[in-house]
Design a protein around this motif. Structure first.
Motif, PDB file in Angstrom:
ATOM      1  N   UNK A  97       0.931  -1.063  -0.131  1.00 41.42           N
ATOM      2  CA  UNK A  97       0.047   0.015   0.174  1.00 41.42           C
ATOM      3  C   UNK A  97       0.879   1.336  -0.106  1.00 41.42           C
ATOM      4  N   UNK A  98       1.793   1.095   0.706  1.00 44.84           N
ATOM      5  CA  UNK A  98       2.874   2.237   0.772  1.00 44.84           C
ATOM      6  C   UNK A  98       3.405   2.736  -0.451  1.00 44.84           C
ATOM      7  N   UNK A  99       3.970   1.654  -1.001  1.00 48.21           N
ATOM      8  CA  UNK A  99       4.443   1.798  -2.469  1.00 48.21           C
ATOM      9  C   UNK A  99       3.395   2.476  -3.442  1.00 48.21           C
ATOM     10  N   UNK A 100       2.109   1.835  -3.379  1.00 44.95           N
ATOM     11  CA  UNK A 100       1.176   2.503  -4.110  1.00 44.95           C
ATOM     12  C   UNK A 100       0.851   3.867  -4.012  1.00 44.95           C
ATOM     13  N   UNK A 101       0.975   4.261  -2.769  1.00 44.70           N
ATOM     14  CA  UNK A 101       0.529   5.833  -2.376  1.00 44.70           C
ATOM     15  C   UNK A 101       1.614   6.610  -2.640  1.00 44.70           C
ATOM     16  N   UNK A 102       3.077   5.857  -2.320  1.00 42.51           N
ATOM     17  CA  UNK A 102       4.074   6.887  -2.988  1.00 42.51           C
ATOM     18  C   UNK A 102       4.136   6.973  -4.446  1.00 42.51           C
ATOM     19  N   UNK A 142       1.774   9.583  -5.365  1.00 42.72           N
ATOM     20  CA  UNK A 142       2.209  10.924  -4.751  1.00 42.72           C
ATOM     21  C   UNK A 142       2.939  11.653  -5.940  1.00 42.72           C
ATOM     22  N   UNK A 143       3.936  10.643  -6.337  1.00 44.71           N
ATOM     23  CA  UNK A 143       4.960  11.326  -7.237  1.00 44.71           C
ATOM     24  C   UNK A 143       4.500  11.640  -8.561  1.00 44.71           C
ATOM     25  N   UNK A 145      -2.763  11.377  -6.667  1.00 43.86           N
ATOM     26  CA  UNK A 145      -3.205  11.124  -5.380  1.00 43.86           C
ATOM     27  C   UNK A 145      -4.242  11.750  -4.856  1.00 43.86           C
ATOM     28  N   UNK A 146      -4.098  12.999  -5.071  1.00 41.53           N
ATOM     29  CA  UNK A 146      -5.252  14.086  -4.752  1.00 41.53           C
ATOM     30  C   UNK A 146      -6.280  14.334  -5.626  1.00 41.53           C
ATOM     31  N   UNK A 189      -8.795  12.780  -6.706  1.00 45.47           N
ATOM     32  CA  UNK A 189     -10.129  12.450  -6.600  1.00 45.47           C
ATOM     33  C   UNK A 189     -10.892  13.504  -5.246  1.00 45.47           C
ATOM     34  N   UNK A 190      -9.721  14.407  -4.793  1.00 50.68           N
ATOM     35  CA  UNK A 190     -10.195  15.035  -3.944  1.00 50.68           C
ATOM     36  C   UNK A 190     -11.154  16.376  -4.652  1.00 50.68           C
TER      37      UNK A 190
END
Lengths: 101, 354
Positions: free
Chosen positions: B35-40, B43-44, B48-49, B51-52
């Motif tokens: 999950x962390x790899x996915x999020x990272x 982000x890069x 990541x944001x 859908x905000x």
């Protein structure tokens, strides 16, 4: 005596892990866990937490290490009991099958 | 290996439980790491944001759940009262009827294109003066009209006859024609209303006759106007049409046959003679481009009178009265229009004209 016992213990663990991978059971368990965690919203909760962490640190300064350090304890805590129980049950049956060999 | 596995069976339950917990922790850690790899990565890569959304816009686009409203908060049957304005005839039509109307109005159908073209051509020939030439060009072009593709092709083959003799875009020609048509429109009291029909009181006998040979002509009870649809218009019966014709033209007038009044592109000798004579006229005006307007008009009239009989015979469909009122418009319209074949039937009407 103690050293040999420790050694034996480690050898045993290595053997079990080997077995887990060889039979493909580890892969199956991983997939099951993934599905269950997504199903119960663990991923969404963790994602929300991630957002806070990232906003705090700033988008440019995020590293994988930071994330792992922040997320892993939280992720471990957020796993629902039902999922944990199911997974442990499957691990136990696997151990029982292969211990009886 | 065998030895160790054998020893597994000798392990007590607490040891097995500890190993199970360990494996579980390992798996959870794996998931977290994944999950962390996915999020990272998200982000890069900057998604990541994505859908905000900010809460303000979320409030704006909240799903409305009220009786009588759709999910956007609109009254859901308000389209029923919507009206569209037809770009062609400027009438406002209920939205649900707009497409069928447009089809008729623009002349996209098989039949309606003929009707619409005839209608527009009629109104242009009779009403307009200055823009006559250009409008006729547009109408007879027919490129935009799906239904009249065949017609357009035929027309092309017709143009082969004309091309050697004259250039329809020649400015000199159109100039003299405009001049003539301007005179014509002043002397022509004929009023043609495209959208509502024709009030027959204003028509002269010749106009009436030509109208009745091309259009349905049945007088509406409500508007007291004549129907401007084709002779086959489904709204009125043959009986009604016959009655109108008898009323206007006397008992000898029968219902003209529809087929004969439709285009059928045959070419006879009088046409080519007319063309040759026009060619000669063209040549003469080419030789003397500085001719005054009056001399041109007299020339035109002279020519028009000379070919009057053949003209009126060919174009009696809608222009016979014009050839009697003023010869120039029959010249102009004939140039753009296809030559009409002589229509043998309904001799009673045509005998009157000739």
């Amino acid at each position: 005596m103690v050293v040999s016992k420790m050694n034996k213990d480690a050898q045993m663990r290595a053997a079990i892990n080997q077995k887990l991978i060889e039979t493909g059971e580890r892969e199956r368990l991983k997939e099951l866990l993934r599905a269950k965690l997504i199903e119960c919203g663990w991923k969404d909760q963790l994602k929300a937490h991630c957002k806070e962490v990232i906003k705090e640190k700033g988008l440019e300064h995020v590293t994988v290490d930071d994330l792992v350090a922040e997320i892993t304890p939280k992720g471990r805590a957020l796993v629902p009991d039902s999922v944990k129980k199911e997974l442990l049950q499957r691990i136990r049956t696997f151990l029982a099958q292969h211990a009886s060999l | 290996m065998k030895m160790e596995e054998m020893s597994l069976s000798g392990l007590d339950n607490s040891k097995l439980e500890a190993i199970a917990q360990e494996i579980y922790a390992d798996l959870v850690e794996d998931s977290c790491l994944g999950f962390c790899f996915e999020v990272h990565r998200a982000v890069k890569c900057g998604y990541f944001f994505l859908d905000d959304t900010d809460p303000d816009s979320m409030k704006d686009f909240e799903i409305v759940d009220q009786p009588g409203l759709d999910i956007f908060g609109q009254v859901f049957n308000q389209w029923k009262s919507k009206e569209c304005v037809c770009p062609n005839c400027n009438r406002s039509i209920a939205a649900s009827r707009f497409a069928p109307h447009l089809e008729k109005c623009l002349g996209m159908g098989r039949n309606s294109s003929r009707i619409a073209n005839r209608r527009i051509a009629n109104s242009n020939n009779m009403n307009k003066s200055e823009s006559d030439q250009e409008d006729n060009d547009d109408i007879n072009d027919n490129d935009w009209s799906y239904g009249s593709e065949k017609k357009a092709k035929k027309r092309k083959s017709d143009k082969l006859w004309y091309l050697p003799f004259q250039n329809p875009n020649s400015p000199r020609r159109s100039k003299s024609l405009k001049h003539k048509n301007g005179e014509l429109s002043n002397s022509d009291p004929f009023k043609y209303n495209n959208s509502t029909g024709i009030s027959y009181e204003t028509l002269g006998p010749e106009e009436l006759r030509s109208l009745l040979t091309t259009q349905c002509g049945v007088i509406s009870e409500h508007t007291k106007k004549m129907c401007t649809r084709s002779l086959r218009c489904p709204q009125h019966t043959d009986e009604q049409r016959r009655a109108v014709r008898i009323y206007f033209l006397g008992p000898s007038a029968a219902l003209p046959e529809v087929e004969s009044s439709l285009d059928n592109d045959s070419f006879d000798m009088t046409d080519s003679q007319a063309l040759i004579s026009r060619l000669q006229w063209d040549g003469s005006s080419d030789l003397s481009p500085s001719d005054s307007g009056s001399s041109k008009t007299s020339e035109n009239q002279g020519w028009g009178l000379g070919t009057n009989s053949s003209e009126s015979r060919k174009t009696k469909k809608k222009k016979s009265h014009l050839s009697l009122v003023g010869t120039a418009s029959s010249l102009g319209s004939n140039k753009k229009k296809k030559p009409k074949p002589p229509a043998p039937p309904t001799p009673s009407i045509y005998d009157d004209i000739n």
